[in-house]
Design a protein around this motif. Structure first.
Motif, PDB file in Angstrom:
ATOM      1  N   VAL A  14      11.568 -10.919  -1.375  1.00 31.60           N
ATOM      2  CA  VAL A  14      10.140 -11.154  -1.185  1.00 31.60           C
ATOM      3  C   VAL A  14       9.618 -10.063  -0.243  1.00 31.60           C
ATOM      4  O   VAL A  14      10.395  -9.423   0.471  1.00 31.60           O
ATOM      5  CB  VAL A  14       9.845 -12.547  -0.583  1.00 31.60           C
ATOM      6  CG1 VAL A  14      10.276 -13.651  -1.546  1.00 31.60           C
ATOM      7  CG2 VAL A  14      10.529 -12.712   0.767  1.00 31.60           C
ATOM      8  N   GLU A  15       8.318  -9.893  -0.239  1.00 31.35           N
ATOM      9  CA  GLU A  15       7.727  -8.830   0.568  1.00 31.35           C
ATOM     10  C   GLU A  15       7.582  -9.258   2.034  1.00 31.35           C
ATOM     11  O   GLU A  15       7.176 -10.389   2.321  1.00 31.35           O
ATOM     12  CB  GLU A  15       6.346  -8.473   0.007  1.00 31.35           C
ATOM     13  CG  GLU A  15       5.706  -7.281   0.687  1.00 31.35           C
ATOM     14  CD  GLU A  15       4.215  -7.182   0.380  1.00 31.35           C
ATOM     15  OE1 GLU A  15       3.773  -6.092   0.018  1.00 31.35           O
ATOM     16  OE2 GLU A  15       3.493  -8.201   0.527  1.00 31.35           O
ATOM     17  N   LEU A  32       8.563  -3.937   3.326  1.00 31.38           N
ATOM     18  CA  LEU A  32       9.893  -3.859   2.736  1.00 31.38           C
ATOM     19  C   LEU A  32      10.224  -5.190   2.077  1.00 31.38           C
ATOM     20  O   LEU A  32       9.408  -6.107   2.064  1.00 31.38           O
ATOM     21  CB  LEU A  32      10.954  -3.374   3.720  1.00 31.38           C
ATOM     22  CG  LEU A  32      11.308  -4.064   5.006  1.00 31.38           C
ATOM     23  CD1 LEU A  32      12.593  -3.469   5.550  1.00 31.38           C
ATOM     24  CD2 LEU A  32      10.216  -3.900   6.019  1.00 31.38           C
ATOM     25  N   GLY A  33      11.396  -5.267   1.469  1.00 25.70           N
ATOM     26  CA  GLY A  33      11.801  -6.497   0.798  1.00 25.70           C
ATOM     27  C   GLY A  33      12.845  -7.217   1.634  1.00 25.70           C
ATOM     28  O   GLY A  33      13.570  -6.589   2.409  1.00 25.70           O
TER      29      GLY A  33
END
Ligand SMILES: Cc1cc2nc3c(=O)[nH]c(=O)nc-3n(C[C@H](O)[C@H](O)[C@H](O)COP(=O)(O)OP(=O)(O)OC[C@H]3O[C@@H](n4cnc5c(N)ncnc54)[C@H](O)[C@@H]3O)c2cc1C
Ligand code: SF4
Ligand code: SF4
Ligand code: FES
Lengths: 370, 277
Positions: free
Chosen positions: B8-9, B93-94
């Protein structure tokens, strides 16, 4: 589900292929002899099957030749297992798009699975499939891609009647008879096939063929061939559970010996139907707007498999071979309640230097003077 | 079926430069629903993803009961971690996680907690130290034994000095090579055990760092009559997936990403120090 044994005349093999298509399996795969090996390919008709083809397999060797008669399944497994159909050699796990503000959107790769029927699945590969289902699906984090591929598969097993010298499924308890995990199972006789179904959807496919019951003589002949196939196997593992025996021999001198012969090429892990290791990597589009995150088969024989930045956990080949063998035959029991070897013999035939898992185990178990 | 591989972001909301090669990122979930359901334990890790480059396992240092951003302290060593070093506030980022088993929080209650760490101030134990300090009354004496190679390796120096001044807290440091600004011990971390006055009956020990250091420390602790059952350690292996699929993190029968990274010493004992596992 134990069904009545029916008889499919050889001339009706095409009818089986058509019935599978009619039941929604857009793609029907089966064994095809091509480029010197039998692998699973799309079948147009039964004439694509390897009629009269025989195989000879030895450590480090696989050769096709021709034999007598009309049989299409008178051979043992080639290099390709069922595995690539459920655990893809290379696939996109997800895609990430970056917008003008730098925001990241993660999306499913959106791959569609074609409903696929496979004719000619062997008992060892069904056992391996069950093992991989345990790894990828009956786990704390089930893998949806594996699940979707598995669901789209219809499996037509063919019991083995012609084991290779490299086969040892009888000793691991995984063959030569396909016991479970199939939709349909066939036993090949000279003039046709004894058919049983293992699932409702299997039964639905054969119903379309309006087959007669197999005669007692036909089922007896089919059974006798499978039993003979078990007796013909020349290789074996000494026990179905070698866990403690191998854990007790982690420093055995034979690891050095095999480590000197092994090329660390990873062929054995590539052909093994139960090996599940994979690596992940990103593949960004050139314009930077999108990137695909991939996973692809990896091998515990590569250096990067155990890369830790400043060192490798398994620098030497001997350690990599030990990792492979002890995982397969020892720690697998701790992880999945059985050994990770189904006795298909592929790693023996496809090893360029003919390293033989059964012989290595024998050497490891031999008493040493040390 | 939930996709365990898809991140997820998250957004960088703060960035702290700890040393020229070590930085801390504070990350906020951009989806409030994800933020609401996220819950970690000290010792667990996340898979952090740098756009177009890849994913790496990184320990969580923020407090599990703190609703704010997730904190990660990262050392630049290679492709992904060097790229992440360039991230600034507002960058995305993830993240996937939390993964793995953390420290034995329940077993540690009312005990003396002894933390043994080596190398560059080990992130997994920092979360545990902070956890204890936030809930001081639930634990006995806190002892932190840290060994480093060079005296300037100590990234948490200021923090250590602050911790040292807290009641019922003991911090002992050792560097392989001393120096003019090094008022602490010289030698391996094992030189600190005799000075630490560890009560073998009351203590629970948590180790993190190079495996040779942990093995040597464990031998020393056992010699001091600390029972093997009181020892816990956090280890690292190459990780590709973090969810028990890729096979890279195995140590004997254990998947470090699932069964670890924190292990009970008796479980890991047969494999610790065996070259190749
Ligand atoms: C459970 C766990 C917790 C960790 N916590 C932290 C932390 O809090 N802070 C921190 O700075 N580092 C931590 N690490 C180490 C960190 O994951 C590695 O430094 C990082 O993966 C290096 O990636 P790179 O691409 O920058 O380096 P490269 O050398 O380019 O590595 C290439 C790839 O190899 C793998 N790899 C390399 N080294 C390691 C390693 N030590 N562990 C696992 N995989 C590795 C990764 O997949 C990496 O992307 C942790 C490792 C583990 C296993
Ligand atoms: S270890 Fe060899 S024989 Fe056993 S399942 Fe794998 S490839 Fe087949
Ligand atoms: S055992 Fe054979 S196939 Fe496997 S890595 Fe070694 S040389 Fe290659
Ligand atoms: S990191 Fe992939 S199995 Fe543990």
């Amino acid at each position: 589900m134990q069904s009545t044994a029916l008889f499919l005349p050889r001339s009706s093999l095409d009818a089986l292929i058509q019935a599978l298509r009619a039941c929604g399996y857009e793609r029907v795969l089966g064994p095809v002899a091509r480029d010197g090996a039998i692998t699973l390919q799309a079948l147009d008709s039964a004439s694509d099957l390897p009629v009269g083809v025989r195989d000879r397999q030895e450590p480090g060797q696989y050769r096709l030749g021709h034999g007598e008669g009309e049989r299409c399944f008178a051979w043992a497994n080639g290099p390709q297992a069922l595995k690539p159909l459920t655990f893809a050699p290379r696939e996109t796990l997800w895609r990430c798009e970056r917008d003008a503000e730098g925001g990241l959107v993660f999306r499913d790769a959106g791959e569609r699975n074609v409903p696929t029927a496979v004719i000619g699945v062997r008992a060892c590969d069904l056992a391996a499939l069950k093992i991989q289902e345990r790894h990828f699906l009956k786990a704390p984090y089930p893998d949806p891609r594996y699940a979707a591929r598995r669901e789209s598969l219809f499996l037509v097993a063919v019991h083995c009647s012609h084991p290779a010298s490299t086969c040892f499924c009888a000793s691991t308890g995984d063959g030569p008879r396909a016991e479970t995990g199939f939709d349909l199972a066939l036993s090949e006789l000279d003039d046709g096939f004894v058919v049983t179904s293992g699932t409702e959807r299997g039964a639905a496919v054969v119903e379309r063929l309006e087959l007669d019951r197999a005669s007692p003589a036909q089922t007896a002949e089919a059974d006798a061939e499978i039993e003979a196939a078990a007796r013909q196997q020349v290789r074996a593992l000494p026990s179905r559970n070698l866990r403690d025996a191998l854990y007790a021999r982690l420093e055995h001198p034979h690891w050095d010996q095999v480590g000197r012969r092994c090329l660390s090429c990873g062929n054995c892990t590539a052909v093994c139907p139960t090996c599940f290791c994979h690596a992940e990597q990103d593949e960004p589009a050139l314009d930077g707007s999108r990137t695909d995150h991939l996973r692809q088969w990896d091998s515990c024989f590569t250096a990067v498999h155990s890369y830790m930045g400043h060192f490798l956990v398994r620098e030497e080949t001997r350690l990599r071979y030990r990792q492979w063998l002890t995982h397969k035959l020892a720690s697998w029991h701790d992880q999945y309640d059985r050994s990770g070897c189904v006795g298909c013999g592929r790693c023996i035939a496809w090893c360029p230097v003919g390293i033989d898992i059964t012989a290595e185990v024998e050497a490891l178990l031999e008493p040493t003077d040390a | 079926m939930h996709d365990p591989d898809r991140p997820v972001e998250v957004e960088v909301v703060d960035r702290v430069e700890e040393t020229p090669t070590i930085y801390t990122l504070h990350l906020r979930f951009t989806d409030p629903a994800v933020a609401g359901s996220y819950r970690s334990r000290p010792g667990q890790f996340n898979m952090l993803y740098l756009y177009g480059v890849g994913e790496v396992p990184i320990s969580i240092v923020s407090d599990p009961d703190f609703d704010g951003p997730v904190e990660h302290t990262i050392r630049s060593v290679g492709r992904v971690t060097r790229g992440m070093e360039r991230l600034r506030v507002g960058d995305r980022l993830g993240l996937r996680g939390p993964y793995g088993r953390g420290w034995p929080l329940e077993a540690a209650e009312d005990r003396d907690v002894v933390i043994v760490t080596g190398g560059l101030g080990c992130a997994p134990v920092v979360s545990m130290i902070r956890y204890v300090l936030e809930r001081r009354e639930r634990f006995g004496r806190l002892t932190i034994l840290q060994g480093v190679k060079h005296t300037d390796d100590l990234i948490w120096r200021r923090q250590y000095e602050a911790w040292q001044r807290l009641p019922n807290t003991q911090v002992l440091l050792a560097a392989d090579v001393g120096g003019p600004n090094w008022p602490y011990s010289v030698g391996k971390v094992t030189v600190l055990f005799d000075r630490a006055g560890i009560d073998p009956e009351r203590s629970i020990v948590m180790l993190c760092g190079p495996e040779i250091m942990m093995k040597a420390s464990i031998d020393r602790l056992l010699a001091l009559n600390v029972p093997p059952e009181a020892l816990w350690l956090s280890i690292e292996r190459n990780m590709q997936c973090g969810v028990g699929h890729c096979g890279h993190c195995q140590v004997g029968p254990h998947f470090v990403c699932q069964d670890g990274p924190v292990f009970h010493y008796p479980v890991l004992r047969p494999w610790l120090g065996v070259t190749g596992f």
